[in-house]
Motif scaffolding. Structure first.
Motif, PDB file in Angstrom:
ATOM      1  N   VAL A   1      26.686  30.845  37.110  1.00 53.48           N
ATOM      2  CA  VAL A   1      26.200  32.008  37.858  1.00 53.48           C
ATOM      3  C   VAL A   1      26.537  31.866  39.343  1.00 53.48           C
ATOM      4  O   VAL A   1      26.928  32.837  39.995  1.00 53.48           O
ATOM      5  CB  VAL A   1      24.677  32.181  37.661  1.00 53.48           C
ATOM      6  N   ARG A   2      26.404  30.661  39.874  1.00 53.60           N
ATOM      7  CA  ARG A   2      26.755  30.433  41.289  1.00 53.60           C
ATOM      8  C   ARG A   2      28.241  30.744  41.522  1.00 53.60           C
ATOM      9  O   ARG A   2      28.600  31.416  42.496  1.00 53.60           O
ATOM     10  CB  ARG A   2      26.472  28.981  41.675  1.00 53.60           C
ATOM     11  N   HIS A   3      29.074  30.249  40.649  1.00 57.19           N
ATOM     12  CA  HIS A   3      30.519  30.474  40.771  1.00 57.19           C
ATOM     13  C   HIS A   3      30.843  31.964  40.667  1.00 57.19           C
ATOM     14  O   HIS A   3      31.665  32.490  41.438  1.00 57.19           O
ATOM     15  CB  HIS A   3      31.259  29.704  39.685  1.00 57.19           C
ATOM     16  N   ARG A   4      30.179  32.647  39.738  1.00 54.24           N
ATOM     17  CA  ARG A   4      30.427  34.083  39.549  1.00 54.24           C
ATOM     18  C   ARG A   4      29.984  34.875  40.768  1.00 54.24           C
ATOM     19  O   ARG A   4      30.641  35.847  41.170  1.00 54.24           O
ATOM     20  CB  ARG A   4      29.672  34.562  38.306  1.00 54.24           C
ATOM     21  N   ALA A   5      28.888  34.470  41.389  1.00 61.09           N
ATOM     22  CA  ALA A   5      28.392  35.165  42.582  1.00 61.09           C
ATOM     23  C   ALA A   5      29.407  35.089  43.717  1.00 61.09           C
ATOM     24  O   ALA A   5      29.705  36.086  44.384  1.00 61.09           O
ATOM     25  CB  ALA A   5      27.061  34.567  43.025  1.00 61.09           C
ATOM     26  N   VAL A   6      29.949  33.884  43.927  1.00 62.78           N
ATOM     27  CA  VAL A   6      30.960  33.709  44.983  1.00 62.78           C
ATOM     28  C   VAL A   6      32.200  34.531  44.670  1.00 62.78           C
ATOM     29  O   VAL A   6      32.757  35.206  45.556  1.00 62.78           O
ATOM     30  CB  VAL A   6      31.324  32.219  45.141  1.00 62.78           C
ATOM     31  N   THR A   7      32.630  34.505  43.421  1.00 63.97           N
ATOM     32  CA  THR A   7      33.820  35.256  43.018  1.00 63.97           C
ATOM     33  C   THR A   7      33.628  36.749  43.251  1.00 63.97           C
ATOM     34  O   THR A   7      34.525  37.435  43.771  1.00 63.97           O
ATOM     35  CB  THR A   7      34.141  35.009  41.527  1.00 63.97           C
ATOM     36  N   ASN A   8      32.466  37.283  42.871  1.00 60.03           N
ATOM     37  CA  ASN A   8      32.187  38.712  43.053  1.00 60.03           C
ATOM     38  C   ASN A   8      32.203  39.104  44.528  1.00 60.03           C
ATOM     39  O   ASN A   8      32.665  40.194  44.886  1.00 60.03           O
ATOM     40  CB  ASN A   8      30.830  39.066  42.440  1.00 60.03           C
ATOM     41  N   ILE A   9      31.707  38.220  45.370  1.00 64.42           N
ATOM     42  CA  ILE A   9      31.684  38.499  46.804  1.00 64.42           C
ATOM     43  C   ILE A   9      33.102  38.482  47.369  1.00 64.42           C
ATOM     44  O   ILE A   9      33.509  39.401  48.090  1.00 64.42           O
ATOM     45  CB  ILE A   9      30.793  37.482  47.540  1.00 64.42           C
ATOM     46  N   ILE A  10      33.853  37.461  47.045  1.00 55.41           N
ATOM     47  CA  ILE A  10      35.222  37.335  47.560  1.00 55.41           C
ATOM     48  C   ILE A  10      36.070  38.522  47.118  1.00 55.41           C
ATOM     49  O   ILE A  10      36.891  39.046  47.891  1.00 55.41           O
ATOM     50  CB  ILE A  10      35.866  36.012  47.089  1.00 55.41           C
ATOM     51  N   GLU A  11      35.876  38.967  45.870  1.00 51.10           N
ATOM     52  CA  GLU A  11      36.672  40.079  45.342  1.00 51.10           C
ATOM     53  C   GLU A  11      36.351  41.407  46.026  1.00 51.10           C
ATOM     54  O   GLU A  11      37.120  42.365  45.900  1.00 51.10           O
ATOM     55  CB  GLU A  11      36.451  40.202  43.833  1.00 51.10           C
ATOM     56  N   ALA A  12      35.251  41.476  46.756  1.00 51.33           N
ATOM     57  CA  ALA A  12      34.876  42.707  47.460  1.00 51.33           C
ATOM     58  C   ALA A  12      35.677  42.894  48.747  1.00 51.33           C
ATOM     59  O   ALA A  12      35.611  43.959  49.371  1.00 51.33           O
ATOM     60  CB  ALA A  12      33.377  42.708  47.778  1.00 51.33           C
TER      61      ALA A  12
END
Length: 215
Positions: free
Chosen positions: A37-48
């Motif tokens: 979940v931590r990794h996914r949160a960072v990925t979602n932010i970067i992709e924005a």
């Protein structure tokens, strides 16, 4: 010196990921699940973001290290100096966007925190009209249309939030010019635009709508 690079809708993405991560931390004990979940949160932010420097990526990626609510709150507060506000616009510029409205009522721009604005909007209660101003590719675009509450909740076109909606109908130029004919495009949007601005995480639907009625 802090260089602003986070637009309002991107900040909303970060807030949403922070809220989800904190909720997961409180409900899940499995460390492998938490790391995912931590990794996914960072990925979602970067992709924005279409582009980020390595320093900016590192700054945003700090969200994966937090454990407590106060950590996330400090993190969000630390990002505020990097918020890129809605572009400066004068009353004259707004008036030029709506030349047919000689008695255009414009809100006091000084009372609005433009850091948390993706689109500027206001309702003229006397005419039941909603006015929207949006910066697009270096220029401002303005649209106006009739706003009608529908007295029920649904998903807003702009922010995809389940909220009290209104029908927003904008007249458009007909395919064949005629003084007795017009077409209109209608969509359901939030009745309260401040909450919409605080929730919007993607500008795609907003821009598509504005461009569709601006032809």
């Amino acid at each position: 010196m802090n260089t602003p690079f986070i637009r309002n809708h991107q900040y909303n993405v970060i807030k949403k990921q922070a809220e989800f991560l904190l909720k997961t931390l409180r409900a899940v004990a499995d460390r492998s699940v938490l790391e995912t979940v931590r990794h996914r949160a960072v990925t979602n932010i970067i992709e924005a973001f279409p582009f980020l420097t390595e320093d900016q990526k590192q700054m945003l990626g700090q969200i994966s290290t937090f454990e407590k609510a106060e950590d996330f709150q400090r993190y969000l507060s630390s990002l505020e100096p990097y918020l890129e506000p809605f572009p400066t616009i004068s009353l004259k510029q707004i008036q030029k966007l709506f030349p047919k409205n000689k008695k255009l009522k414009i809100p006091d721009l000084r009372s609005i925190d433009l850091r948390y604005v993706t689109y500027l909007s206001w309702i003229d209660i006397a005419t039941n009209k909603l006015f929207i101003v949006y910066p697009f590719e270096g220029r401002f675009m303005g649209i106006e249309g009739r706003i009608t509450p529908i007295n029920k909740k649904g998903y807003c076109l702009f922010c995809n939030r389940h909220q009290e909606l209104a029908s927003f109908s904008v007249k458009t130029k007909p395919a064949i010019a005629s003084p007795d004919n017009f077409s209109a495009i209608s969509q359901y949007v939030c009745l309260e635009s401040q909450g919409c601005n605080h929730s919007i995480t993607d500008t795609g639907s907003l821009e598509k709508f504005i461009l569709s009625v601006s032809k």
